[in-house]
Design a protein around this motif. Structure first.
Motif, PDB file in Angstrom:
ATOM      1  N   ILE A  22     -64.403 -27.725 -15.239  1.00  0.00           N
ATOM      2  CA  ILE A  22     -63.825 -26.564 -14.564  1.00  0.00           C
ATOM      3  C   ILE A  22     -62.447 -26.248 -15.132  1.00  0.00           C
ATOM      4  O   ILE A  22     -61.583 -27.115 -15.246  1.00  0.00           O
ATOM      5  CB  ILE A  22     -63.709 -26.821 -13.041  1.00  0.00           C
ATOM      6  N   THR A  23     -62.267 -24.986 -15.493  1.00  0.00           N
ATOM      7  CA  THR A  23     -60.965 -24.483 -15.926  1.00  0.00           C
ATOM      8  C   THR A  23     -60.649 -23.232 -15.112  1.00  0.00           C
ATOM      9  O   THR A  23     -61.481 -22.744 -14.354  1.00  0.00           O
ATOM     10  CB  THR A  23     -60.958 -24.132 -17.426  1.00  0.00           C
ATOM     11  N   LEU A  24     -59.459 -22.718 -15.271  1.00  0.00           N
ATOM     12  CA  LEU A  24     -59.083 -21.503 -14.565  1.00  0.00           C
ATOM     13  C   LEU A  24     -59.867 -20.310 -15.096  1.00  0.00           C
ATOM     14  O   LEU A  24     -60.088 -20.185 -16.301  1.00  0.00           O
ATOM     15  CB  LEU A  24     -57.582 -21.234 -14.725  1.00  0.00           C
ATOM     16  N   ASN A  25     -60.273 -19.436 -14.192  1.00  0.00           N
ATOM     17  CA  ASN A  25     -60.964 -18.201 -14.574  1.00  0.00           C
ATOM     18  C   ASN A  25     -59.953 -17.060 -14.535  1.00  0.00           C
ATOM     19  O   ASN A  25     -59.644 -16.513 -13.475  1.00  0.00           O
ATOM     20  CB  ASN A  25     -62.123 -17.926 -13.609  1.00  0.00           C
ATOM     21  N   TRP A  26     -59.467 -16.694 -15.719  1.00  0.00           N
ATOM     22  CA  TRP A  26     -58.402 -15.699 -15.818  1.00  0.00           C
ATOM     23  C   TRP A  26     -58.910 -14.265 -15.646  1.00  0.00           C
ATOM     24  O   TRP A  26     -58.116 -13.321 -15.618  1.00  0.00           O
ATOM     25  CB  TRP A  26     -57.693 -15.842 -17.160  1.00  0.00           C
ATOM     26  N   ASN A  27     -60.196 -14.090 -15.534  1.00  0.00           N
ATOM     27  CA  ASN A  27     -60.755 -12.744 -15.411  1.00  0.00           C
ATOM     28  C   ASN A  27     -60.881 -12.279 -13.959  1.00  0.00           C
ATOM     29  O   ASN A  27     -61.271 -11.134 -13.714  1.00  0.00           O
ATOM     30  CB  ASN A  27     -62.146 -12.695 -16.063  1.00  0.00           C
ATOM     31  N   LEU A  28     -60.576 -13.148 -13.017  1.00  0.00           N
ATOM     32  CA  LEU A  28     -60.695 -12.782 -11.614  1.00  0.00           C
ATOM     33  C   LEU A  28     -59.568 -11.846 -11.193  1.00  0.00           C
ATOM     34  O   LEU A  28     -58.465 -11.898 -11.746  1.00  0.00           O
ATOM     35  CB  LEU A  28     -60.668 -14.042 -10.744  1.00  0.00           C
ATOM     36  N   PRO A  29     -59.815 -10.986 -10.210  1.00  0.00           N
ATOM     37  CA  PRO A  29     -58.755 -10.093  -9.729  1.00  0.00           C
ATOM     38  C   PRO A  29     -57.806 -10.806  -8.780  1.00  0.00           C
ATOM     39  O   PRO A  29     -58.076 -11.922  -8.327  1.00  0.00           O
ATOM     40  CB  PRO A  29     -59.548  -8.998  -8.987  1.00  0.00           C
ATOM     41  N   ASP A  30     -56.677 -10.149  -8.486  1.00  0.00           N
ATOM     42  CA  ASP A  30     -55.709 -10.617  -7.481  1.00  0.00           C
ATOM     43  C   ASP A  30     -55.119 -11.982  -7.806  1.00  0.00           C
ATOM     44  O   ASP A  30     -54.885 -12.800  -6.916  1.00  0.00           O
ATOM     45  CB  ASP A  30     -56.349 -10.663  -6.088  1.00  0.00           C
ATOM     46  N   LEU A  31     -54.871 -12.233  -9.079  1.00  0.00           N
ATOM     47  CA  LEU A  31     -54.263 -13.505  -9.469  1.00  0.00           C
ATOM     48  C   LEU A  31     -52.751 -13.367  -9.568  1.00  0.00           C
ATOM     49  O   LEU A  31     -52.228 -12.318  -9.932  1.00  0.00           O
ATOM     50  CB  LEU A  31     -54.838 -13.978 -10.803  1.00  0.00           C
ATOM     51  N   ALA A  32     -52.068 -14.462  -9.249  1.00  0.00           N
ATOM     52  CA  ALA A  32     -50.610 -14.520  -9.359  1.00  0.00           C
ATOM     53  C   ALA A  32     -50.244 -15.844 -10.014  1.00  0.00           C
ATOM     54  O   ALA A  32     -49.774 -16.781  -9.354  1.00  0.00           O
ATOM     55  CB  ALA A  32     -49.971 -14.398  -7.978  1.00  0.00           C
ATOM     56  N   PRO A  33     -50.458 -15.974 -11.345  1.00  0.00           N
ATOM     57  CA  PRO A  33     -50.194 -17.235 -12.034  1.00  0.00           C
ATOM     58  C   PRO A  33     -48.726 -17.637 -11.925  1.00  0.00           C
ATOM     59  O   PRO A  33     -47.846 -16.775 -11.993  1.00  0.00           O
ATOM     60  CB  PRO A  33     -50.574 -16.929 -13.488  1.00  0.00           C
ATOM     61  N   PRO A  76     -45.251 -12.455 -14.123  1.00  0.00           N
ATOM     62  CA  PRO A  76     -44.793 -11.380 -13.237  1.00  0.00           C
ATOM     63  C   PRO A  76     -45.798 -11.177 -12.093  1.00  0.00           C
ATOM     64  O   PRO A  76     -47.005 -11.324 -12.295  1.00  0.00           O
ATOM     65  CB  PRO A  76     -44.758 -10.147 -14.157  1.00  0.00           C
ATOM     66  N   PRO A  77     -45.308 -10.852 -10.903  1.00  0.00           N
ATOM     67  CA  PRO A  77     -46.233 -10.644  -9.773  1.00  0.00           C
ATOM     68  C   PRO A  77     -47.149  -9.456 -10.046  1.00  0.00           C
ATOM     69  O   PRO A  77     -46.774  -8.512 -10.746  1.00  0.00           O
ATOM     70  CB  PRO A  77     -45.290 -10.359  -8.594  1.00  0.00           C
ATOM     71  N   PRO A  78     -48.372  -9.498  -9.523  1.00  0.00           N
ATOM     72  CA  PRO A  78     -49.305  -8.398  -9.772  1.00  0.00           C
ATOM     73  C   PRO A  78     -48.834  -7.109  -9.126  1.00  0.00           C
ATOM     74  O   PRO A  78     -48.197  -7.117  -8.071  1.00  0.00           O
ATOM     75  CB  PRO A  78     -50.610  -8.888  -9.124  1.00  0.00           C
TER      76      PRO A  78
END
Length: 412
Positions: A60-71, A75-77
């Motif tokens: 399992i890794t991070l799914n960067w294609n998902l919406p509403d992300l705030a890594p 910068p904030p979305p």
């Protein structure tokens, strides 16, 4: 001193050292640390086995294609423009071609799973047509692809979404599902929002409402149609479904009857609504068994659309998806499946083309005048709609019970 002052000025004018934003690799490393040092202790304390945890996060890794992300460190979305159906004309939500196809398919499944649906109706008291309608609306009767790894989606959102705490709760619940052995990590699939299987249950809902109805010892809402249908019925019952009651009726409300009587808190016996001259638009009388029971006025587009008297079961359907339009869609689709019903006869007006911020401003203005609008969130729910109707009547206007652009200059 002058030299020291000059050096200080020179230093102040020099460019500040730049600090590079973290890379995706940096965030992935933080995620791995979070899984092991933060999430695992919580899961372990809650009773999740180490074997289950390791299997769940294998690969399992991070799914960067998902919406509403705030890594973290990014910068904030930006705030997204509101696009839900409630903020445009409701008409397009009820796509007739789509509804006809779903109804035809639903009638086929009603015949194919007739014995299962009869058992479900006997066990839970929920009509098979309602269960089929939800199944059809959520995943096209199981035909929709559910492509995502549930753990990957939930872990990504628990680590770096705009609603981390909610998704952390759902992630821990997902680990308990895997620990229970109903599904393997490979088959544990969800939507991009983390909703599981054919009924699209969030993991916490799965733990509360999913049932084994085919008797194989597992609650399988991914591949078992009986488990899927019975789980939907169980959800509705646990939310308060009333056996032997309809969901509601499309009606005609006389102009002399105020549309500002809407809402579940203003329920009246159907006989009382009928005494006001409210009639079913089909020309049929209300069922005799419903006349003494409570019903509520519903005008989702005010006077600019179809009008309804609904039962408490309508609000139970809303527990599945908190939208008047969703619950109406399910009710209409269920009627089509059960009795070849058609579209609502009332026409949806071309209304609702307003920004959420404009509706929120109206709500705040109404609140200042003492109206209960249910909160100034820009959502024109029943409290906002009836407050608008009350305000319109008080100010000598014909009540329409729906936000309109012409009101912006008058309602301040």
């Amino acid at each position: 001193m002058r030299r020291i002052f000059a050096l200080a000025i020179t230093a102040a004018l020099l460019p500040l050292p730049s600090y590079a934003a973290p890379s995706k690799a940096d965030v992935e490393a933080q995620f791995e640390s979070w899984v092991q040092k933060d999430l695992w202790p919580e899961a372990k304390a809650g009773g999740v086995s180490e074997r289950t945890f390791k299997a769940a996060f294998s690969g399992i890794t991070l799914n960067w294609n998902l919406p509403d992300l705030a890594p973290p460190g990014f910068p904030p979305p930006k705030e997204q423009k509101q696009t839900q159906a409630e903020f445009s004309s409701p008409g397009p939500y009820f796509n007739e071609d789509r509804l006809k196809k779903l109804a035809a398919t639903g009638r086929g499944f009603a015949a194919q799973y007739s014995s299962t649906l009869k058992r479900i109706e006997k066990t839970y008291g929920v009509p098979g047509s309602i269960v089929l309608a939800i199944w059809g609306r959520e995943t096209g009767f199981g035909a929709a692809k559910i492509p995502e790894s549930a753990i990957e989606v939930l872990a990504t959102k628990a680590f770096m979404s705009t609603r981390k705490e909610m998704f952390r709760t759902e992630l821990v619940a997902a680990l308990h599902i895997l620990d229970g052995g109903d599904v393997t990590p490979a088959d544990f699939r969800s939507s991009w929002a983390g909703a599981l299987g054919q009924p699209q249950f969030m993991p916490t809902s799965y733990l509360k409402y999913a049932v084994d109805f085919d008797g194989d010892g597992h609650r399988n809402i991914w591949a078992s149609v009986p488990d899927t249908l019975a789980s939907i019925a169980n959800y509705l019952v646990k939310k308060g479904w009333q056996r032997d009651r309809d969901w509601g009726f499309e009606v005609s409300i006389p102009q002399a009857v105020s549309c500002a009587q809407e809402g579940p808190d203003l329920a009246k016996p159907l006989s009382q609504w009928a005494s006001l001259g409210i009639e079913r638009i089909s020309g049929k009388t209300f069922p005799s068994g419903e006349m003494k029971a409570q019903g509520m006025m519903l005008v989702p587009a005010g006077r600019h659309g179809p009008e309804f008297i609904v039962t408490p079961n309508f609000y139970v359907i809303k527990e599945y998806n908190n939208s008047d339009l969703y619950a109406l869609y399910i009710g209409n689709l269920a009627d089509r499946i059960a009795s070849n019903g058609g579209a609502f006869e009332g026409q949806w007006g071309d209304v609702g083309k307003m920004l959420r911020s404009d509706v929120a401003a109206m709500q705040k203005a109404l609140e200042r005048q003492g109206y209960d609008v249910g909160g100034s969130d820009g959502l024109p729910g029943y409290k906002t709609r009836r407050s608008i109707g009350q305000w319109q009547a008080k100010n000598g206007m014909k009540p329409t019970c729906f936000p309109e652009a012409s009101m912006k200059g008058k309602l301040k």
